[in-house]
Write a protein that holds these residues in place. Structure first.
Motif, short mmCIF file in Angstrom:
data_model
loop_
_atom_site.label_atom_id
_atom_site.label_comp_id
_atom_site.label_asym_id
_atom_site.label_seq_id
_atom_site.Cartn_x
_atom_site.Cartn_y
_atom_site.Cartn_z
N MET A 98 45.09 88.68 64.41
CA MET A 98 47.02 88.12 63.90
C MET A 98 47.58 89.57 64.35
O MET A 98 48.57 89.11 65.41
N ALA A 99 47.26 90.32 64.74
CA ALA A 99 47.60 91.77 65.60
C ALA A 99 48.07 91.93 66.42
O ALA A 99 48.81 91.95 67.51
N ALA A 100 46.79 91.40 67.12
CA ALA A 100 46.47 91.40 68.67
C ALA A 100 47.20 90.36 69.38
O ALA A 100 48.02 90.13 70.33
N LEU A 101 47.59 89.25 68.46
CA LEU A 101 48.20 87.90 68.82
C LEU A 101 49.54 88.56 68.80
O LEU A 101 50.37 88.06 69.92
N GLU A 102 49.79 89.11 67.25
CA GLU A 102 51.61 89.52 67.39
C GLU A 102 51.94 90.19 69.18
O GLU A 102 53.53 90.13 69.67
N LYS A 103 51.12 90.96 69.53
CA LYS A 103 51.75 92.11 71.10
C LYS A 103 51.12 90.56 72.03
O LYS A 103 52.64 91.60 72.77
N SER A 104 50.30 89.99 71.79
CA SER A 104 50.61 89.24 73.35
C SER A 104 51.55 88.50 74.01
O SER A 104 51.49 87.97 74.72
N SER B 48 54.41 87.80 73.38
CA SER B 48 55.66 88.54 74.70
C SER B 48 55.41 87.95 75.82
O SER B 48 55.63 88.14 77.16
N ALA B 49 54.19 89.02 76.01
CA ALA B 49 53.82 88.81 77.76
C ALA B 49 53.36 87.18 77.81
O ALA B 49 53.46 86.82 78.86
N PHE B 50 52.41 86.19 77.29
CA PHE B 50 52.11 84.90 77.57
C PHE B 50 52.77 83.91 76.48
O PHE B 50 53.13 84.12 76.11
N LEU B 51 52.66 82.83 77.90
CA LEU B 51 54.37 82.09 77.16
C LEU B 51 52.85 80.67 76.88
O LEU B 51 52.13 80.28 77.09
N LEU B 52 52.79 80.80 75.51
CA LEU B 52 51.64 80.57 74.50
C LEU B 52 52.28 79.00 74.04
O LEU B 52 53.79 78.99 73.17
N THR B 53 52.12 77.63 74.28
CA THR B 53 52.88 76.38 73.77
C THR B 53 52.06 75.70 72.80
O THR B 53 52.98 74.99 72.26
N LYS B 54 51.11 76.09 72.62
CA LYS B 54 50.31 75.29 71.61
C LYS B 54 50.17 75.49 69.85
O LYS B 54 50.42 77.30 70.64
#
Length: 160
Positions: free
Chosen positions: A58-64, A66-72
Motif C-alpha cells: 500500500m505504501a509503494a502504491l501510494e507513492k506511485s 501520482s506518477a502512473f495513470l492507473l485505470t484498473k
C-alpha cells in the motif's frame, strides 16, 4: 478477467539482497509497480489483486499513483503462510466463491512484461478446454541471455 499478482515473502520466497524481490527497484520503482503498469494496459484485465505484505505494498502504491495513470481497480490482500495459500485465498476472494471464473496468476518480479504480452497470452489460452495454462519461453529464445563464460564468469541468466 481478474489478475492475481503474487508478491508474498514467506516460507518458499527467497529474499534478494535481503528484501522481497517485488520491492527491488528498477528505474526508481518497485518491480511490482512495473507489472501493475503492464496489467493496466491489458484490456482483458478488469481488477488487479495483489497478495503480499499489505502495508508495504500500500505504501509503494501510494507513492506511485501520482506518477502512473492507473485505470484498473486494485485490491491489496494480506499474504497467508505460503504461495499455495496465497493463490487459493486470492482466487476465492476475487471470484467471490465462483470457481468457474478464469483468473490470470503472475509473479510480481517480472518487470519487463508488457500489456501486449499479457493480452497475447490470454488470447492463446484455451480456457474452455484447460484448467491451467502456463507461459514458457523456449531455450532457443533464452540463449542470447546466457552468461558468456571465458576467463571469468560474466553476468547473464540461465534457467535450470
Amino acid at each position: 478477467m481478474n489478475a492475481i499478482m503474487l508478491a508474498g515473502d514467506r516460507k518458499a520466497a527467497l529474499p534478494f539482497c535481503g528484501i522481497n524481490k517485488a520491492f527491488l527497484l528498477l528505474e526508481g520503482w518497485p518491480l511490482f509497480i512495473h507489472v501493475i503498469t503492464a496489467l493496466n494496459q491489458a484490456p482483458s484485465i478488469e481488477t488487479i489483486y495483489i497478495v503480499g505484505p499489505r502495508n508495504a505494498i500500500m505504501a509503494a502504491l501510494e507513492k506511485s499513483l501520482s506518477a502512473f495513470l492507473l485505470t484498473k481497480k486494485i485490491e491489496v490482500l494480506e499474504q497467508k503462510e505460503s504461495l499455495l495459500a496465497n493463490s487459493v485465498y486470492a482466487y476465492e476472494y476475487a471470484c467471490g466463491g465462483e470457481s468457474k471464473n478464469p483468473a490470470l496468476f503472475l509473479p510480481a518480479d517480472i518487470p519487463l512484461v508488457t500489456g501486449e504480452e499479457i493480452e497475447a497470452f490470454i488470447a492463446m489460452s484455451d480456457m474452455n478446454q484447460y484448467d491451467y495454462c502456463l507461459g514458457v519461453t523456449s531455450e532457443k529464445h533464452l540463449k542470447q541471455f546466457y552468461p558468456k563464460i571465458k576467463a571469468k564468469i560474466e553476468r547473464g541468466i540461465k534457467m535450470p
